[in-house]
Design a protein around this motif. Structure first.
Motif, PDB file in Angstrom:
ATOM      1  N   SER A 198       0.822  -1.205   0.000  1.00 52.88           N
ATOM      2  CA  SER A 198       0.000   0.000   0.000  1.00 52.88           C
ATOM      3  C   SER A 198       0.863   1.264   0.000  1.00 52.88           C
ATOM      4  O   SER A 198       0.610   2.207  -0.743  1.00 52.88           O
ATOM      5  CB  SER A 198      -0.931  -0.003   1.213  1.00 52.88           C
ATOM      6  OG  SER A 198      -1.711   1.171   1.252  1.00 52.88           O
ATOM      7  N   LYS A 199       1.918   1.240   0.826  1.00 51.48           N
ATOM      8  CA  LYS A 199       2.826   2.392   0.897  1.00 51.48           C
ATOM      9  C   LYS A 199       3.572   2.592  -0.416  1.00 51.48           C
ATOM     10  O   LYS A 199       3.962   3.711  -0.757  1.00 51.48           O
ATOM     11  CB  LYS A 199       3.837   2.193   2.030  1.00 51.48           C
ATOM     12  CG  LYS A 199       3.250   2.300   3.418  1.00 51.48           C
ATOM     13  CD  LYS A 199       4.329   2.079   4.471  1.00 51.48           C
ATOM     14  CE  LYS A 199       3.756   2.133   5.875  1.00 51.48           C
ATOM     15  NZ  LYS A 199       4.803   1.879   6.907  1.00 51.48           N
ATOM     16  N   ASN A 200       3.773   1.485  -1.151  1.00 48.27           N
ATOM     17  CA  ASN A 200       4.550   1.537  -2.392  1.00 48.27           C
ATOM     18  C   ASN A 200       3.668   1.783  -3.611  1.00 48.27           C
ATOM     19  O   ASN A 200       4.075   1.515  -4.745  1.00 48.27           O
ATOM     20  CB  ASN A 200       5.336   0.218  -2.564  1.00 48.27           C
ATOM     21  CG  ASN A 200       6.520   0.365  -3.491  1.00 48.27           C
ATOM     22  OD1 ASN A 200       7.197   1.391  -3.487  1.00 48.27           O
ATOM     23  ND2 ASN A 200       6.788  -0.661  -4.286  1.00 48.27           N
ATOM     24  N   GLY A 201       2.447   2.267  -3.366  1.00 51.38           N
ATOM     25  CA  GLY A 201       1.551   2.589  -4.474  1.00 51.38           C
ATOM     26  C   GLY A 201       1.037   1.392  -5.234  1.00 51.38           C
ATOM     27  O   GLY A 201       0.729   1.484  -6.419  1.00 51.38           O
ATOM     28  N   GLY A 202       0.938   0.248  -4.563  1.00 53.39           N
ATOM     29  CA  GLY A 202       0.406  -0.945  -5.209  1.00 53.39           C
ATOM     30  C   GLY A 202       1.426  -1.757  -5.975  1.00 53.39           C
ATOM     31  O   GLY A 202       1.099  -2.794  -6.560  1.00 53.39           O
ATOM     32  N   LYS A 203       2.687  -1.316  -5.976  1.00 53.85           N
ATOM     33  CA  LYS A 203       3.739  -2.068  -6.660  1.00 53.85           C
ATOM     34  C   LYS A 203       4.326  -3.111  -5.709  1.00 53.85           C
ATOM     35  O   LYS A 203       4.550  -2.814  -4.539  1.00 53.85           O
ATOM     36  CB  LYS A 203       4.849  -1.125  -7.134  1.00 53.85           C
ATOM     37  CG  LYS A 203       4.397  -0.128  -8.187  1.00 53.85           C
ATOM     38  CD  LYS A 203       5.553   0.775  -8.600  1.00 53.85           C
ATOM     39  CE  LYS A 203       5.100   1.792  -9.641  1.00 53.85           C
ATOM     40  NZ  LYS A 203       6.220   2.704 -10.032  1.00 53.85           N
ATOM     41  N   PRO A 204       4.579  -4.345  -6.200  1.00 52.60           N
ATOM     42  CA  PRO A 204       5.118  -5.391  -5.337  1.00 52.60           C
ATOM     43  C   PRO A 204       6.414  -4.979  -4.653  1.00 52.60           C
ATOM     44  O   PRO A 204       7.265  -4.312  -5.255  1.00 52.60           O
ATOM     45  CB  PRO A 204       5.366  -6.563  -6.309  1.00 52.60           C
ATOM     46  CG  PRO A 204       4.431  -6.308  -7.436  1.00 52.60           C
ATOM     47  CD  PRO A 204       4.351  -4.812  -7.574  1.00 52.60           C
ATOM     48  N   VAL A 205       6.546  -5.360  -3.404  1.00 57.04           N
ATOM     49  CA  VAL A 205       7.743  -5.043  -2.626  1.00 57.04           C
ATOM     50  C   VAL A 205       8.609  -6.301  -2.540  1.00 57.04           C
ATOM     51  O   VAL A 205       8.118  -7.372  -2.172  1.00 57.04           O
ATOM     52  CB  VAL A 205       7.376  -4.570  -1.202  1.00 57.04           C
ATOM     53  CG1 VAL A 205       8.625  -4.256  -0.402  1.00 57.04           C
ATOM     54  CG2 VAL A 205       6.475  -3.349  -1.276  1.00 57.04           C
ATOM     55  N   LEU A 206       9.877  -6.168  -2.906  1.00 54.84           N
ATOM     56  CA  LEU A 206      10.769  -7.330  -2.862  1.00 54.84           C
ATOM     57  C   LEU A 206      10.969  -7.794  -1.430  1.00 54.84           C
ATOM     58  O   LEU A 206      11.306  -7.007  -0.551  1.00 54.84           O
ATOM     59  CB  LEU A 206      12.128  -6.982  -3.473  1.00 54.84           C
ATOM     60  CG  LEU A 206      12.155  -6.683  -4.970  1.00 54.84           C
ATOM     61  CD1 LEU A 206      13.577  -6.380  -5.410  1.00 54.84           C
ATOM     62  CD2 LEU A 206      11.597  -7.841  -5.768  1.00 54.84           C
ATOM     63  N   LYS A 207      10.758  -9.077  -1.207  1.00 54.47           N
ATOM     64  CA  LYS A 207      10.974  -9.642   0.123  1.00 54.47           C
ATOM     65  C   LYS A 207      12.422 -10.104   0.277  1.00 54.47           C
ATOM     66  O   LYS A 207      12.974 -10.102   1.369  1.00 54.47           O
ATOM     67  CB  LYS A 207      10.022 -10.833   0.343  1.00 54.47           C
ATOM     68  CG  LYS A 207       9.943 -11.312   1.769  1.00 54.47           C
ATOM     69  CD  LYS A 207       9.308 -10.289   2.672  1.00 54.47           C
ATOM     70  CE  LYS A 207       9.171 -10.843   4.100  1.00 54.47           C
ATOM     71  NZ  LYS A 207       8.658  -9.832   5.035  1.00 54.47           N
ATOM     72  N   GLY A 208      13.024 -10.512  -0.835  1.00 51.64           N
ATOM     73  CA  GLY A 208      14.397 -11.002  -0.782  1.00 51.64           C
ATOM     74  C   GLY A 208      15.422  -9.901  -0.974  1.00 51.64           C
ATOM     75  O   GLY A 208      15.085  -8.717  -1.098  1.00 51.64           O
ATOM     76  N   LEU A 209      16.686 -10.285  -1.009  1.00 49.58           N
ATOM     77  CA  LEU A 209      17.774  -9.327  -1.226  1.00 49.58           C
ATOM     78  C   LEU A 209      17.769  -8.865  -2.679  1.00 49.58           C
ATOM     79  O   LEU A 209      17.687  -9.680  -3.597  1.00 49.58           O
ATOM     80  CB  LEU A 209      19.127  -9.984  -0.916  1.00 49.58           C
ATOM     81  CG  LEU A 209      19.321 -10.563   0.490  1.00 49.58           C
ATOM     82  CD1 LEU A 209      20.669 -11.273   0.563  1.00 49.58           C
ATOM     83  CD2 LEU A 209      19.239  -9.482   1.542  1.00 49.58           C
ATOM     84  N   GLU A 210      17.873  -7.565  -2.885  1.00 50.42           N
ATOM     85  CA  GLU A 210      17.905  -7.037  -4.248  1.00 50.42           C
ATOM     86  C   GLU A 210      19.258  -7.337  -4.889  1.00 50.42           C
ATOM     87  O   GLU A 210      20.307  -7.050  -4.315  1.00 50.42           O
ATOM     88  CB  GLU A 210      17.665  -5.529  -4.230  1.00 50.42           C
ATOM     89  CG  GLU A 210      16.279  -5.134  -3.740  1.00 50.42           C
ATOM     90  CD  GLU A 210      16.085  -3.630  -3.700  1.00 50.42           C
ATOM     91  OE1 GLU A 210      16.739  -2.927  -4.509  1.00 50.42           O
ATOM     92  OE2 GLU A 210      15.302  -3.156  -2.855  1.00 50.42           O
ATOM     93  N   THR A 211      19.227  -7.897  -6.091  1.00 55.64           N
ATOM     94  CA  THR A 211      20.474  -8.214  -6.796  1.00 55.64           C
ATOM     95  C   THR A 211      21.111  -6.964  -7.393  1.00 55.64           C
ATOM     96  O   THR A 211      22.282  -6.969  -7.745  1.00 55.64           O
ATOM     97  CB  THR A 211      20.226  -9.212  -7.940  1.00 55.64           C
ATOM     98  OG1 THR A 211      19.391  -8.578  -8.937  1.00 55.64           O
ATOM     99  CG2 THR A 211      19.552 -10.475  -7.432  1.00 55.64           C
ATOM    100  N   GLY A 212      20.317  -5.910  -7.550  1.00 55.19           N
ATOM    101  CA  GLY A 212      20.802  -4.708  -8.216  1.00 55.19           C
ATOM    102  C   GLY A 212      20.421  -4.679  -9.683  1.00 55.19           C
ATOM    103  O   GLY A 212      20.662  -3.686 -10.373  1.00 55.19           O
ATOM    104  N   PHE A 213      19.794  -5.768 -10.165  1.00 58.17           N
ATOM    105  CA  PHE A 213      19.342  -5.849 -11.559  1.00 58.17           C
ATOM    106  C   PHE A 213      17.816  -5.920 -11.558  1.00 58.17           C
ATOM    107  O   PHE A 213      17.231  -6.969 -11.268  1.00 58.17           O
ATOM    108  CB  PHE A 213      19.987  -7.049 -12.260  1.00 58.17           C
ATOM    109  CG  PHE A 213      21.487  -6.981 -12.280  1.00 58.17           C
ATOM    110  CD1 PHE A 213      22.142  -6.126 -13.158  1.00 58.17           C
ATOM    111  CD2 PHE A 213      22.243  -7.721 -11.387  1.00 58.17           C
ATOM    112  CE1 PHE A 213      23.525  -6.032 -13.151  1.00 58.17           C
ATOM    113  CE2 PHE A 213      23.625  -7.630 -11.379  1.00 58.17           C
ATOM    114  CZ  PHE A 213      24.275  -6.783 -12.253  1.00 58.17           C
ATOM    115  N   LYS A 214      17.196  -4.800 -11.877  1.00 60.27           N
ATOM    116  CA  LYS A 214      15.756  -4.633 -11.692  1.00 60.27           C
ATOM    117  C   LYS A 214      14.936  -5.667 -12.439  1.00 60.27           C
ATOM    118  O   LYS A 214      13.959  -6.215 -11.910  1.00 60.27           O
ATOM    119  CB  LYS A 214      15.340  -3.223 -12.120  1.00 60.27           C
ATOM    120  CG  LYS A 214      15.901  -2.126 -11.229  1.00 60.27           C
ATOM    121  CD  LYS A 214      15.462  -0.747 -11.715  1.00 60.27           C
ATOM    122  CE  LYS A 214      16.061   0.344 -10.832  1.00 60.27           C
ATOM    123  NZ  LYS A 214      15.680   1.696 -11.307  1.00 60.27           N
TER     124      LYS A 214
END
Length: 455
Positions: A186-202
């Motif tokens: 909800s805070k992210n405007g409806g966009k999925p929030v990554l639960k895992g570690l971000e690889t840096g490659f979107k």
């Protein structure tokens, strides 16, 4: 556990603290919601007295359902569950528990005592298992030592109870996680929030939702595609993003000096051959020193021992604090503990199975690099497939995520997209598959986020 001695040893407990925790909830009548202060850390199995454990399970279940936690509701539910045979018995017990709790505001202190005693009991039980394992020579010293390390590690990690667990506790944890995810969404405007570690490659992260705990990730490619560089780029990206988490790299093929040279080259945008020849232009030294400063402060640890098996890796990782990500380069050079008499398929099967178990035990993502067979190069369409995984079908079976790196320009010199690399998510146990596109800067052994137009 019963109140009797365990093989001549009094198992530690503090019945008074257990009563006080429950009494605080009864006395609170949900006015302040004191259970919320301890619900995330205190579990039913932490209680020594079975009655106390049963009552706490009821409280946790009601809390999960959003029910008002007053004495009448709790006792009524306890009677339904057969914990008490009558209202009179239930009321008497509740009064005794409330008398044991002088102040509901001290529930966190009481819970801390309960958990501490549980950990001491767990340590005694673990020591007993270790003695039995060491006393029985059937498994050998290596396996006995592995058991000892795992038992102690599990206690430190708060996961010492590996027996059958009632679903209620797991349900609570999952609903709590889902609630937090919904809030973040909800805070992210409806966009999925990554639960895992971000690889840096979107593009990659959008497909696999980051590198998730307990997952075994296989990164495979033919030689020359840049899988080691990709893994090192991910290691640096994760270390930069999560400064409190250790990134551990086990390099069986390359020396640590070579890996760090690649990191410096990628970070400083320095031509990779300069690290070997020393041909560095004067204007590059500032970038090099800045890159060296950044890298030296990252929580990255490298082990380049030439002989490497899962048991030795696990032993080293258990000593790490705040472990975040494990990278192993590469699968084909690992050895198994058991002798498979030259049967490479059986050996790889054992290794991948043990790697998956390790990821689960340590509760961290484990990325393992792997070679692909030459089969792809004989096809007209050279994009890798799962059947190209070398030596064993168990790699595909045990992996949660399989990533293939492929650069068409490597085979077709006329291809205009020299810097296009495809990261094919060929298997994703918990999400979608598909191709993610990333950029490849060969001169700097660096992968980047780039939007490519066209096919």
């Amino acid at each position: 556990m019963s109140a009797s001695d365990f093989e001549g040893i009094n198992l530690p407990c503090n019945v008074g603290a257990e009563k006080s925790v429950l009494g605080c909830v009864f006395a609170d009548n949900n006015r302040k919601g004191v259970l919320s202060e301890v619900i995330s850390s205190l579990r039913a199995e932490h209680f020594y007295v079975e009655l106390h454990s049963s009552i706490y399970s009821v409280m946790a279940r009601l809390y999960l359902a959003g029910t008002r936690l007053d004495a009448v509701v709790i006792l009524n539910e306890c009677i339904k569950d057969g914990i008490f045979e009558s209202e009179a018995e239930a009321s008497s017990c509740a009064k005794e528990l409330m008398d044991a709790a002088p102040s509901s505001s001290a529930i966190s202190a009481y819970a801390k005592i309960v958990i501490e005693k549980y950990m001491l009991r767990s340590l005694i039980l673990a020591a007993n298992d270790i003695i039995r394992s060491a006393g029985s020579e059937a498994d050998g010293a290596e396996k006995a030592l592995d058991l000892a390390e795992r038992k102690i590690y599990d206690i430190r990690a708060g996961e010492e109870d590996k027996s059958l667990t009632h679903v209620s506790g797991v349900v609570f944890d999952r609903i709590k996680d889902l609630t937090e995810l919904a809030k973040e969404l909800s805070k992210n405007g409806g966009k999925p929030v990554l639960k895992g570690l971000e690889t840096g490659f979107k593009d990659v992260d959008n497909k696999i939702f980051g590198l998730n705990k307990s997952e075994l990730v296989i990164l495979a490619a033919r030689p020359g595609m840049g899988k080691t560089s990709f893994a090192m780029n991910i290691a640096v990206n994760v270390a930069k993003r999560y400064r409190d988490k250790a990134v551990c790299i086990f390099s069986i093929e390359m020396r640590r000096e070579e890996l760090v040279s690649r990191m410096i080259s990628s970070e400083a945008l320095l031509p990779s051959e300069a690290m070997r020849t020393g041909a560095v232009s004067n204007d590059k030294w500032t970038s090099i020193t800045e890159a060296a400063d950044v890298l030296s402060q990252l929580p990255i640890y490298i082990d380049d021992s030439p002989v490497c098996n899962v048991m030795s890796i696990k032993s080293k990782l258990r000593r790490m604090k705040n472990l975040g990500l494990v990278i192993i380069d590469h699968l084909g050079l690992m050895t198994s503990v058991n002798d498979h008499r030259g049967n490479k398929v059986a050996e790889v099967s054992e290794i991948t199975r043990d790697l998956k178990v390790m990821a689960k035990e340590l509760n961290v993502p484990v990325m393992v690099l792997s070679q692909l067979s030459r089969a792809a190069e004989k096809r007209e369409n050279k994009s890798p497939m799962l059947s190209d995984l070398r030596d064993s079908g168990s790699i595909e079976q045990d992996a949660d995520v399989v990533l293939f790196l492929h650069r068409e320009a490597y085979y077709d010199q006329a291809n205009p997209n020299k810097e296009l690399c495809e990261c094919n998510v060929a298997k994703n146990r918990h999400g979608e598959t598909g191709v993610a596109k990333i950029g490849w800067k060969a001169e700097y052994t660096k992968f980047v986020n780039v939007e490519f137009k066209g096919g």
